[in-house]
Scaffold this motif. Sequence first.
Motif, short mmCIF file in Angstrom:
data_model
loop_
_atom_site.label_atom_id
_atom_site.label_comp_id
_atom_site.label_asym_id
_atom_site.label_seq_id
_atom_site.Cartn_x
_atom_site.Cartn_y
_atom_site.Cartn_z
N VAL A 114 1.15 -1.24 7.66
CA VAL A 114 0.97 0.00 6.91
C VAL A 114 1.28 1.20 7.81
CG1 VAL A 114 -0.64 1.38 5.55
CG2 VAL A 114 -0.81 -1.13 5.52
N LEU A 193 4.59 -1.07 4.33
CA LEU A 193 4.28 0.04 3.43
C LEU A 193 4.39 1.35 4.22
CD1 LEU A 193 1.12 -1.38 1.62
CD2 LEU A 193 3.50 -1.47 0.85
N VAL A 221 4.49 4.44 -0.17
CA VAL A 221 3.17 4.73 -0.70
C VAL A 221 2.98 6.25 -0.70
CG1 VAL A 221 0.68 4.40 -0.44
CG2 VAL A 221 2.26 2.58 0.25
N HIS A 228 -3.43 4.59 2.45
CA HIS A 228 -4.03 3.35 1.95
C HIS A 228 -5.47 3.56 1.48
CE1 HIS A 228 -5.23 3.49 6.16
NE2 HIS A 228 -6.15 2.57 5.93
N VAL A 235 -2.43 0.28 -3.35
CA VAL A 235 -2.20 -0.49 -2.12
C VAL A 235 -2.85 -1.86 -2.21
CG1 VAL A 235 -2.71 -0.58 0.36
CG2 VAL A 235 -1.87 1.54 -0.67
#
Length: 246
Positions: A114, A193, A221, A228, A235
Amino acid sequence: MPRATNDGVGLYYERVGDGETVVFLPEAGLGAWSWGWQHDAVAGPYESLVVDPRGTGRSDPGGDYAVATLADDLEAVLRDAGVRSAHLVGHGLGGAVALAYAGAHNRARSLALVTTPASGEVVDTDALGQLFGESWPEVAFSNAYVGVAPRDEIAGWRELDDAGPEARERLFAAYRDFDPGALYEYTTPALVLGAMESPVVPEAACETLATGLPRAEYEQVEGRHLAHLEHSRAVNDRLLAFLDGA
């Protein structure tokens, strides 16, 4: 309180749930609180294991903070916990550690990375440092943030869990020095992400990472560096779908 040891450094971790193990590795300086929304979503169908990196939370400070050492710390935790294989979920530096672990050890079943770049050279550690100052919400969340939790409540968790200034700076330095080498050599299935508005890691650097990994999927995202959290439902749905297929 489970604790592993690597080279004399005590490493705290928590585990809950049943099934395949999913390990959560936080951004440089952030405590385990920063995975709270994903931890709750995963625990049940999976076992959730959250690690306090050295110098953070209830783990000991000291020693070498290089990414390779942090990956060795993770190996010590998984060995202590009796985990034979695990899905690794990392944010920022935690994603770098997950990638380094997959390159050096053999327990990584999948990687979810992430807001992790392809190289530490692009990381704005000045902006990351602001995440630990009074203006932290501006780095963490977009103007549209309505709250997964009140900001004063998050601040209380941070006071307990986040790394102190000395450990933080050493973790930042490790992040700047992160170099994964030849990405084509990492054959572990991966989901990358990229936060679209992170002031710490350019979104394009996350896409570059995904493009270089031979078995990676990529998805943007919405949100800033803690996207997140801000968009935890989206997510979590994406993470669970990836884990179910890995």
